[in-house]
Design a protein around this motif. Structure first.
Motif, PDB file in Angstrom:
ATOM      1  N   SER A   1       0.813  -1.224   0.000  1.00  0.00           N
ATOM      2  CA  SER A   1       0.000   0.000   0.000  1.00  0.00           C
ATOM      3  C   SER A   1       0.843   1.269   0.000  1.00  0.00           C
ATOM      4  N   GLY A   2       2.079   1.169   0.518  1.00  0.00           N
ATOM      5  CA  GLY A   2       2.925   2.366   0.622  1.00  0.00           C
ATOM      6  C   GLY A   2       2.614   3.206   1.847  1.00  0.00           C
ATOM      7  N   TRP A   3       1.768   2.679   2.744  1.00  0.00           N
ATOM      8  CA  TRP A   3       1.383   3.411   3.956  1.00  0.00           C
ATOM      9  C   TRP A   3       1.435   2.505   5.171  1.00  0.00           C
ATOM     10  N   ASN A   4       1.683   3.113   6.324  1.00  0.00           N
ATOM     11  CA  ASN A   4       1.662   2.390   7.594  1.00  0.00           C
ATOM     12  C   ASN A   4       0.666   3.092   8.507  1.00  0.00           C
ATOM     13  N   THR A   5      -0.275   2.338   9.042  1.00  0.00           N
ATOM     14  CA  THR A   5      -1.272   2.909   9.950  1.00  0.00           C
ATOM     15  C   THR A   5      -1.126   2.259  11.311  1.00  0.00           C
ATOM     16  N   VAL A   6      -1.007   3.103  12.352  1.00  0.00           N
ATOM     17  CA  VAL A   6      -0.897   2.609  13.724  1.00  0.00           C
ATOM     18  C   VAL A   6      -2.115   3.100  14.495  1.00  0.00           C
ATOM     19  N   GLU A   7      -2.826   2.161  15.111  1.00  0.00           N
ATOM     20  CA  GLU A   7      -4.022   2.529  15.882  1.00  0.00           C
ATOM     21  C   GLU A   7      -3.894   2.026  17.310  1.00  0.00           C
ATOM     22  N   ARG A   8      -4.075   2.939  18.264  1.00  0.00           N
ATOM     23  CA  ARG A   8      -4.045   2.584  19.680  1.00  0.00           C
ATOM     24  C   ARG A   8      -5.123   3.385  20.406  1.00  0.00           C
ATOM     25  N   GLU A   9      -5.944   2.713  21.169  1.00  0.00           N
ATOM     26  CA  GLU A   9      -6.960   3.370  22.006  1.00  0.00           C
ATOM     27  C   GLU A   9      -7.746   4.453  21.267  1.00  0.00           C
ATOM     28  N   GLY A  10      -8.152   4.163  20.063  1.00  0.00           N
ATOM     29  CA  GLY A  10      -8.969   5.120  19.312  1.00  0.00           C
ATOM     30  C   GLY A  10      -8.186   6.223  18.612  1.00  0.00           C
ATOM     31  N   ILE A  11      -6.854   6.219  18.788  1.00  0.00           N
ATOM     32  CA  ILE A  11      -6.010   7.217  18.104  1.00  0.00           C
ATOM     33  C   ILE A  11      -5.351   6.537  16.901  1.00  0.00           C
ATOM     34  N   SER A  12      -5.409   7.211  15.768  1.00  0.00           N
ATOM     35  CA  SER A  12      -4.864   6.616  14.545  1.00  0.00           C
ATOM     36  C   SER A  12      -3.826   7.536  13.910  1.00  0.00           C
ATOM     37  N   ILE A  13      -2.684   6.954  13.546  1.00  0.00           N
ATOM     38  CA  ILE A  13      -1.604   7.700  12.879  1.00  0.00           C
ATOM     39  C   ILE A  13      -1.292   6.991  11.570  1.00  0.00           C
ATOM     40  N   CYS A  14      -1.115   7.773  10.510  1.00  0.00           N
ATOM     41  CA  CYS A  14      -0.809   7.201   9.198  1.00  0.00           C
ATOM     42  C   CYS A  14       0.403   7.932   8.616  1.00  0.00           C
ATOM     43  N   HIS A  15       1.337   7.194   8.052  1.00  0.00           N
ATOM     44  CA  HIS A  15       2.492   7.858   7.424  1.00  0.00           C
ATOM     45  C   HIS A  15       2.960   7.051   6.215  1.00  0.00           C
ATOM     46  N   PRO A  16       3.638   7.699   5.252  1.00  0.00           N
ATOM     47  CA  PRO A  16       4.119   6.959   4.071  1.00  0.00           C
ATOM     48  C   PRO A  16       5.169   5.923   4.449  1.00  0.00           C
ATOM     49  N   ALA A  17       5.065   4.755   3.856  1.00  0.00           N
ATOM     50  CA  ALA A  17       6.042   3.679   4.099  1.00  0.00           C
ATOM     51  C   ALA A  17       6.187   2.894   2.802  1.00  0.00           C
ATOM     52  N   LYS A  18       6.759   3.568   1.812  1.00  0.00           N
ATOM     53  CA  LYS A  18       6.915   2.944   0.497  1.00  0.00           C
ATOM     54  C   LYS A  18       8.340   2.420   0.388  1.00  0.00           C
ATOM     55  N   PHE A  19       8.475   1.113   0.423  1.00  0.00           N
ATOM     56  CA  PHE A  19       9.814   0.516   0.406  1.00  0.00           C
ATOM     57  C   PHE A  19       9.793  -0.778  -0.389  1.00  0.00           C
ATOM     58  N   ILE A  20      10.994  -1.237  -0.748  1.00  0.00           N
ATOM     59  CA  ILE A  20      11.122  -2.535  -1.420  1.00  0.00           C
ATOM     60  C   ILE A  20      11.427  -3.554  -0.320  1.00  0.00           C
ATOM     61  N   LEU A  21      10.567  -4.553  -0.218  1.00  0.00           N
ATOM     62  CA  LEU A  21      10.761  -5.570   0.815  1.00  0.00           C
ATOM     63  C   LEU A  21      11.585  -6.724   0.252  1.00  0.00           C
ATOM     64  N   ILE A  22      12.712  -6.981   0.908  1.00  0.00           N
ATOM     65  CA  ILE A  22      13.565  -8.105   0.504  1.00  0.00           C
ATOM     66  C   ILE A  22      13.680  -9.048   1.698  1.00  0.00           C
ATOM     67  N   GLY A  23      13.263 -10.279   1.489  1.00  0.00           N
ATOM     68  CA  GLY A  23      13.375 -11.273   2.549  1.00  0.00           C
ATOM     69  C   GLY A  23      14.330 -12.366   2.119  1.00  0.00           C
ATOM     70  N   SER A  24      15.047 -12.916   3.074  1.00  0.00           N
ATOM     71  CA  SER A  24      15.917 -14.053   2.738  1.00  0.00           C
ATOM     72  C   SER A  24      15.786 -15.117   3.810  1.00  0.00           C
ATOM     73  N   GLY A  25      16.131 -16.340   3.428  1.00  0.00           N
ATOM     74  CA  GLY A  25      16.044 -17.420   4.396  1.00  0.00           C
ATOM     75  C   GLY A  25      16.663 -18.696   3.874  1.00  0.00           C
ATOM     76  N   ASN A  26      16.755 -19.659   4.749  1.00  0.00           N
ATOM     77  CA  ASN A  26      17.308 -20.973   4.422  1.00  0.00           C
ATOM     78  C   ASN A  26      16.154 -21.966   4.379  1.00  0.00           C
ATOM     79  N   PRO A  27      15.916 -22.628   3.215  1.00  0.00           N
ATOM     80  CA  PRO A  27      14.770 -23.544   3.100  1.00  0.00           C
ATOM     81  C   PRO A  27      14.779 -24.674   4.123  1.00  0.00           C
ATOM     82  N   GLU A  28      15.962 -25.010   4.667  1.00  0.00           N
ATOM     83  CA  GLU A  28      16.048 -26.073   5.683  1.00  0.00           C
ATOM     84  C   GLU A  28      15.294 -25.692   6.954  1.00  0.00           C
TER      85      GLU A  28
END
Length: 349
Positions: free
Chosen positions: A167-194
């Motif tokens: 989405s390119g956005w991050n939304t944090v909600e706590r106790e009825g308060i909501s904050i939204c900010h841009p979070a546009k990034f390339i996600l790279i994950g790595s791992g070992n199949p074992e």
């Protein structure tokens, strides 16, 4: 402390031997981040982390608003924090600086608060302000978020990362308060199949899947060892040797980003991509879209404007192999199934 001792040398991307599948996946994603990131699976000690960190050194710097916690783009309102957007609307002056493309490492034990950020409820209630402490997603905005051993990360956290990356956005909600900010990034994950694969539902949301294996050819293994020794002995001299090649590739990436929108893919080729996906029983349309985007990014990288069947063949395995798994216990196709389906549809022997 002088500048030299502070200087941190990164192993140059263009000096890395082999692992072409992984290198291509990473380059295509930095040309078109909408491809949706890369999942890299491979044996221990195959240089997964080294290659990802080397990629950042290959990228051009980005312009950001000075002292902004979200790496806000000074010219694109979609990539601005609320504070910067407010200043722009009020025609207040903003200071612009150039920084290296951010590369954020997500530690394995990270909590959701550390990743997404936290809201100080007490301060918000007592002072009436949205007191927000940004997390790693804010730092990764307009850059790369790298998660090593992503298959060991809590599924819920992987879901959060994939949602933000898409989405390119991050939304944090706590106790009825909501904050939204841009979070546009390339996600790279790595791992070992074992150590286990991701669930098929999560795996499908990564744009591409690169498999890297330990090289078997003795002369290539020797070359890798020698390269590493030379780098550790004199990193400055080693980097200087590849500077010209690095610069050329950087220019190719910049140029590819500029011409990407002009790249054409014929309707009949799109139809054939969809036929391959259908024949392989790929769920949803993500596979169709990612294959088309990756082929266009490859063409742009090679400074061309028309996608050919050969371009599609070069990327289709990377885009589809991880979408064939229906059962979590099933192993990921090494590429034969995808290539066979491609050859039948495209009528290539």
């Amino acid at each position: 402390m002088n500048k030299k001792t502070n200087e941190r040398h990164v192993f140059p991307f263009m000096s890395i031997v082999g692992q072409e599948e992984m290198k291509l996946s990473l380059i295509l994603n930095v040309i078109d981040p909408k491809i949706g990131g890369v999942m890299i699976m491979g044996d221990r000690g195959t240089g997964k982390s080294t290659i990802v960190r080397a990629l950042v050194d290959l990228l051009p710097p980005i312009e950001v608003v000075e002292n902004d916690l979200y790496n806000s783009d000074p010219y694109d309102t979609e990539l601005m924090s609320d504070e910067v957007l407010e200043k722009v609307k009020n025609k207040e002056p903003i200071s612009v600086v150039k920084i290296k493309t951010p590369m954020i490492d997500l530690p394995l034990g990270a909590t959701e608060d550390r990743v997404c950020g936290t809201i100080d409820i007490e301060k918000a209630i007592s002072e009436g302000k949205k007191a927000f402490e940004p997390g790693l997603l804010a730092q990764a905005n307009r850059g790369i978020l790298y998660v090593d051993e992503v298959n060991l990360l809590d599924d819920h956290l992987v879901d959060v990362l994939l949602d933000s990356a898409a989405s390119g956005w991050n939304t944090v909600e706590r106790e009825g308060i909501s904050i939204c900010h841009p979070a546009k990034f390339i996600l790279i994950g790595s791992g070992n199949p074992e150590e286990g694969e991701l669930r098929p539902q999560l795996l499908d949301r990564f744009g591409m899947h690169a498999q890297i294996k330990t090289l078997k050819e003795p002369h290539l293994r020797v070359k890798i060892v020698q390269q590493r020794e030379l780098f550790e002995k004199n990193p400055k001299e080693f980097n200087a040797k590849y500077q010209e090649e690095q610069e050329k590739t950087r220019e190719r990436i910049v140029n590819a980003r500029k011409i990407l929108k002009t790249v054409q893919i014929k309707y009949e080729l799109l139809e054939k991509i969809s036929q391959v996906c259908s024949d392989l029983n790929v769920d949803g349309l993500r596979g169709d879209m990612v294959t088309s985007r990756a082929a266009k990014a490859l063409v742009a990288f090679e400074n061309r404007t028309e996608v050919t069947p050969k371009d599609i063949f070069r990327v289709i395995t990377l885009c589809l192999r991880h979408r064939l798994r229906k059962d979590p216990l099933q192993t990921i196709d090494s590429g034969f199934l995808v290539q066979d389906a491609f050859k039948k549809v495209f009528d290539i022997n």
